[in-house]
Design an enzyme around this catalytic site. Structure first.
Site, PDB file in Angstrom:
ATOM      1  N   LYS A  35       0.991  -1.185  -0.048  1.00  0.00           N
ATOM      2  CA  LYS A  35       0.202   0.028   0.085  1.00  0.00           C
ATOM      3  C   LYS A  35       0.907   1.152  -0.137  1.00  0.00           C
ATOM      4  O   LYS A  35       1.588   1.320   1.029  1.00  0.00           O
ATOM      5  CB  LYS A  35      -0.779   0.036   1.161  1.00  0.00           C
ATOM      6  CG  LYS A  35      -1.568   1.343   1.354  1.00  0.00           C
ATOM      7  CD  LYS A  35      -2.417   1.302   2.612  1.00  0.00           C
ATOM      8  CE  LYS A  35      -3.012   2.769   3.186  1.00  0.00           C
ATOM      9  NZ  LYS A  35      -3.955   2.769   4.407  1.00  0.00           N
ATOM     10  N   ASP A  57      -2.474  10.355   3.629  1.00  0.00           N
ATOM     11  CA  ASP A  57      -3.742  10.007   3.861  1.00  0.00           C
ATOM     12  C   ASP A  57      -4.536  10.859   4.603  1.00  0.00           C
ATOM     13  O   ASP A  57      -4.363  10.852   5.766  1.00  0.00           O
ATOM     14  CB  ASP A  57      -3.826   8.333   4.313  1.00  0.00           C
ATOM     15  CG  ASP A  57      -5.363   8.046   4.485  1.00  0.00           C
ATOM     16  OD1 ASP A  57      -6.296   8.754   3.924  1.00  0.00           O
ATOM     17  OD2 ASP A  57      -5.688   7.052   5.346  1.00  0.00           O
ATOM     18  N   LYS A  65     -10.025  13.093   8.013  1.00  0.00           N
ATOM     19  CA  LYS A  65      -9.227  12.778   9.583  1.00  0.00           C
ATOM     20  C   LYS A  65      -9.526  13.924  10.409  1.00  0.00           C
ATOM     21  O   LYS A  65      -9.283  14.868   9.838  1.00  0.00           O
ATOM     22  CB  LYS A  65      -8.048  12.108   9.308  1.00  0.00           C
ATOM     23  CG  LYS A  65      -7.663  10.808   8.533  1.00  0.00           C
ATOM     24  CD  LYS A  65      -6.312  10.356   8.578  1.00  0.00           C
ATOM     25  CE  LYS A  65      -6.167   8.966   8.065  1.00  0.00           C
ATOM     26  NZ  LYS A  65      -7.038   7.732   8.719  1.00  0.00           N
ATOM     27  N   ASP A  88       1.804   6.756   5.353  1.00  0.00           N
ATOM     28  CA  ASP A  88       0.954   5.706   4.720  1.00  0.00           C
ATOM     29  C   ASP A  88       1.368   4.747   3.605  1.00  0.00           C
ATOM     30  O   ASP A  88       0.487   4.345   2.883  1.00  0.00           O
ATOM     31  CB  ASP A  88      -0.330   6.369   4.852  1.00  0.00           C
ATOM     32  CG  ASP A  88      -1.627   5.422   4.970  1.00  0.00           C
ATOM     33  OD1 ASP A  88      -1.580   4.467   5.632  1.00  0.00           O
ATOM     34  OD2 ASP A  88      -2.742   5.791   4.187  1.00  0.00           O
ATOM     35  N   ASP A 141     -12.057   7.241   3.733  1.00  0.00           N
ATOM     36  CA  ASP A 141     -10.873   7.043   4.553  1.00  0.00           C
ATOM     37  C   ASP A 141     -10.401   5.654   4.761  1.00  0.00           C
ATOM     38  O   ASP A 141      -9.336   5.210   4.821  1.00  0.00           O
ATOM     39  CB  ASP A 141     -10.831   7.531   6.076  1.00  0.00           C
ATOM     40  CG  ASP A 141      -9.659   7.689   6.697  1.00  0.00           C
ATOM     41  OD1 ASP A 141      -8.469   7.625   6.151  1.00  0.00           O
ATOM     42  OD2 ASP A 141      -9.776   8.085   7.978  1.00  0.00           O
ATOM     43  N   GLU A 181      -9.338   3.681   2.207  1.00  0.00           N
ATOM     44  CA  GLU A 181      -8.803   3.730   0.827  1.00  0.00           C
ATOM     45  C   GLU A 181      -7.627   2.623   0.527  1.00  0.00           C
ATOM     46  O   GLU A 181      -7.526   2.245  -0.577  1.00  0.00           O
ATOM     47  CB  GLU A 181      -8.178   5.402   0.530  1.00  0.00           C
ATOM     48  CG  GLU A 181      -6.544   5.459   1.094  1.00  0.00           C
ATOM     49  CD  GLU A 181      -6.375   5.194   2.499  1.00  0.00           C
ATOM     50  OE1 GLU A 181      -7.557   5.607   3.191  1.00  0.00           O
ATOM     51  OE2 GLU A 181      -5.320   5.172   2.952  1.00  0.00           O
ATOM     52  N   ARG A 183      -7.529  -0.451   1.366  1.00  0.00           N
ATOM     53  CA  ARG A 183      -8.132  -1.781   0.760  1.00  0.00           C
ATOM     54  C   ARG A 183      -8.485  -1.491  -0.543  1.00  0.00           C
ATOM     55  O   ARG A 183      -8.441  -2.511  -1.749  1.00  0.00           O
ATOM     56  CB  ARG A 183      -9.147  -1.987   1.642  1.00  0.00           C
ATOM     57  CG  ARG A 183     -10.391  -1.218   1.609  1.00  0.00           C
ATOM     58  CD  ARG A 183     -11.489  -1.607   2.927  1.00  0.00           C
ATOM     59  NE  ARG A 183     -10.834  -0.843   4.207  1.00  0.00           N
ATOM     60  CZ  ARG A 183     -11.434  -1.246   5.229  1.00  0.00           C
ATOM     61  NH1 ARG A 183     -12.273  -1.656   5.447  1.00  0.00           N
ATOM     62  NH2 ARG A 183     -10.595  -0.673   6.489  1.00  0.00           N
TER      63      ARG A 183
HETATM   64  N1  BES Z   1      -4.126   4.734   6.822  1.00  0.00           N
HETATM   65  C1  BES Z   1      -5.115   4.549   7.555  1.00  0.00           C
HETATM   66  C2  BES Z   1      -4.728   3.505   8.859  1.00  0.00           C
HETATM   67  C3  BES Z   1      -3.733   4.006   9.724  1.00  0.00           C
HETATM   68  C4  BES Z   1      -4.327   4.590  10.941  1.00  0.00           C
HETATM   69  C5  BES Z   1      -2.437   3.679   9.453  1.00  0.00           C
HETATM   70  C6  BES Z   1      -3.156   4.995  11.849  1.00  0.00           C
HETATM   71  C7  BES Z   1      -1.472   4.132  10.708  1.00  0.00           C
HETATM   72  C8  BES Z   1      -1.921   4.678  11.734  1.00  0.00           C
HETATM   73  C9  BES Z   1      -6.237   3.771   6.974  1.00  0.00           C
HETATM   74  O1  BES Z   1      -6.233   4.165   5.626  1.00  0.00           O
HETATM   75  C10 BES Z   1      -7.469   4.179   7.288  1.00  0.00           C
HETATM   76  O2  BES Z   1      -7.952   5.272   7.781  1.00  0.00           O
HETATM   77  N2  BES Z   1      -8.109   3.358   8.016  1.00  0.00           N
HETATM   78  C11 BES Z   1      -9.500   3.580   8.766  1.00  0.00           C
HETATM   79  C12 BES Z   1     -10.472   2.577   8.090  1.00  0.00           C
HETATM   80  C13 BES Z   1     -12.004   2.669   8.459  1.00  0.00           C
HETATM   81  C14 BES Z   1     -12.606   4.115   7.797  1.00  0.00           C
HETATM   82  C15 BES Z   1     -12.666   1.657   8.017  1.00  0.00           C
HETATM   83  C16 BES Z   1      -9.411   3.209  10.136  1.00  0.00           C
HETATM   84  O3  BES Z   1      -8.626   2.305  10.717  1.00  0.00           O
HETATM   85  O4  BES Z   1      -9.844   4.060  10.924  1.00  0.00           O
HETATM   86 ZN    ZN Z   2      -4.606   4.869   4.767  1.00  0.00          ZN
HETATM   87 MN    MN Z   3      -7.499   6.044   5.442  1.00  0.00          MN
END
Ligand code: BES
Ligand code: ZN
Ligand code: MN
Length: 506
Positions: free
Chosen positions: A270, A275, A282, A293, A352, A354, A356
């Site tokens: 990824k 992000d 966020k 990210d 968010d 994104e 996947r």
């Molecule tokens: N890049 C983030 C996950 C992340 C969070 C990585 C903190 C490193 C540190 C990912 O894209 C994300 O935002 N995931 C969301 C998914 C949710 C919206 C289903 C999350 O984990 O909140």
């Molecule tokens: Zn992300």
């Molecule tokens: Mn995200």
């Protein structure tokens, strides 16, 4: 102006092997246990000082534990400035690569604190193997890592050791294992550099440029642009990237060091260079961390550099799914329905979620084109994995349980530890969509498994495992081999996985 890289990255610390003590050298390092037991060469050197080990050990509290040190300035009977006695622990204790990498990290730190410019390390313990010597060197190289290129006034001014010589009986017999370990450490440090690089200076095409530099090492590199991805039907990948003025890129790297025609092993990363969350934006707190990210893609890039540098006898594919997730007039939105390359339609619930989406197209493309014997992805995918496992273990999710066991074994050996968590049809109910075949978010409970199950839809039954490094990729508390914000997690894990399971005709 984006930053420019030279390939391969310059190493700050040079590590060499020799049969005899170099002369002159600023410091000599001997390992001893709490009783003063040393290997024969070290014992001989110690004898020349005429010092009373037991008395000094008592006075300094030296019990021979890893991390214990006796520091003797201007020792008599030798020309070096410092003689350092380091603890080696009890016999048979901590004899795996990960423990020796920690020992190497600690070694560098001690030499750094003592401000010596070069050191000879006498390695004559019984049971010494090439792999352990390699791990020692790699640990030192990892501990020496700094990311200070933008600290114009704060660059460390003190003398760091810039050269280590490992003095051992059969340097030639050790060389290839040491070269291997240093190639992997170099890959880890490259990944760290990329993770730390700010997003204004490292966009998708800049990261593709870095990948292109691996061509010098014999890696075949292709870069797909938006038009090519559009023609392939990568609707999920393109949706994520469409809100950024810097368009997405898919990088396809191939290292063919194995037998001609051997089915490759594939690695997909990824690579979200930043992000923001997109329209599902966020919170502001700590958002700066989201420059990391692309840690999964950085690990795959570092891995490919390591494989090519050490001329691994394996056919490996590395794919980077590079995009920037931004809110914009042209950004994708919640409620949008996109069609992935697999043909499956996806309802966007959160922009968010994104990672996947970009992986869905990268994984499908990878299995479709390369028919790999196994496929691994690595991603800073979910905050939920941090809640589940903290920042020491990465999560593993797989459609083939034996791959989890294999990864866990590679994790123990490399020190980059992983833990197996479930996916399966139970999670599918949570991502059923009213408007499309599947949706990209399924609620907060079991978030890391939901993300894993989402990915499973796009692997077409190829043996596959997903490694979630949202906890381990950056921001980790420091260890003997990590003092930087970015860890480079994944390079050593995957290199070990390849070495033990896919290399040399395995
Ligand atoms: N890049 C983030 C996950 C992340 C969070 C990585 C903190 C490193 C540190 C990912 O894209 C994300 O935002 N995931 C969301 C998914 C949710 C919206 C289903 C999350 O984990 O909140
Ligand atoms: Zn992300
Ligand atoms: Mn995200």
């Amino acid at each position: 102006m984006p930053f420019k890289v030279a390939a391969p990255m310059p190493q700050t610390l040079s590590i060499s092997l020799a049969a005899n003590l170099p002369d002159p050298v600023a410091a000599i390092v001997l390992y001893a246990n709490g009783d003063g037991a040393m290997g024969p060469v070290a014992a001989d050197i110690w004898k020349r000082t005429g010092l009373d080990f037991a008395r000094i050990a008592k006075a300094t509290g030296f019990a021979g534990r890893p991390g214990h040190m006796i520091d003797i300035p201007a020792p008599s009977g030798m020309s070096c400035d410092r003689l350092l006695l380091l603890g080696r622990g009890a016999d048979g204790e901590g004899e795996n690569d990960a423990a020796w990498a920690d020992r190497g990290g600690s070694l560098f730190a001690k030499l750094d604190a003592a401000a010596v410019s070069s050191a000879a390390i006498v390695l004559d313990e019984p049971g010494l193997t090439p792999a352990l010597v390699g791990a020692l060197g790699a640990g030192a190289q990892l501990r020496a890592y700094r990311f200070e290129k933008y600290n114009t006034r704060r660059k460390s001014k003190t003398v760091h050791p810039s050269a280590l010589t490992f003095v051992l009986a059969k340097p030639d017999a050790m060389k290839s294992a040491v070269d291997h370990a240093l190639a992997v450490a170099g890959g880890t440090n490259l990944a760290r550099d990329l993770v730390s690089e700010p997003a204004n200076l490292l966009g998708p095409s800049d990261m593709a440029d870095v990948a292109n530099t691996l061509a010098d090492l014999g890696v075949t590199v292709e870069v797909l642009d938006e038009e090519q991805m559009g023609a392939l039907g990568m609707g999920a990948m393109l949706a994520v990237g469409q809100g950024s003025v810097r368009p997405p890129r898919m990088v396809v790297m191939q290292w063919n060091g194995g037998e001609k025609g051997q089915t490759p092993t594939a690695f997909v990363g990824k690579g979200i260079v930043f992000d923001t969350g997109g329209i599902s934006i966020k919170p502001a707190a700590s958002m700066e961390n989201m420059k990391g990210d692309m840690g999964g893609a950085a690990a795959v890039l570092g891995l490919m550099q390591a494989l090519a540098t050490r001329k691994a006898k394996v056919n490996a594919v590395g794919i980077l799914a590079l995009a920037e997730n931004m809110p914009d007039a042209n950004a994708y939105r919640p409620g949008d329905v996109v069609t992935a390359m697999s043909g499956e339609t996806i309802e966007i619930i959160s922009t968010d979620a994104e990672g996947r989406l970009v992986l869905a197209d990268a994984l499908w493309y990878c299995q479709d084109r390369f028919k790999p014997r196994a496929m691994f992805d690595i991603a800073t995918l979910t905050g939920a994995i941090r809640i589940a496992l903290g920042d020491d273990y990465a999560g593993v999710f797989t459609n083939t349980d034996s791959l989890a066991a294999t990864l866990q074994q590679a994790g123990r050996a490399s020190g980059e530890k992983v833990w197996h968590l479930p996916i399966g049809p139970a999670y599918d109910k949570l991502i059923e969509s009213r408007f499309a075949d599947i949706k990209n978010q399924g609620g907060r409970l079991g978030g890391a498994s939901i993300a894993g199950q989402f990915l499973a839809h796009f692997v077409n039954d190829v043996p596959w495992a997903h490694v979630d490094i949202a906890g381990t990729g950056f921001g980790k508390a420091s260890s003997e081999t990590i003092t930087s914000w970015a860890t480079g997690f994944g390079v050593a894990l995957f290199d070990r996985l390849i070495r033990d399971n896919y290399e040399n005709g395995k």
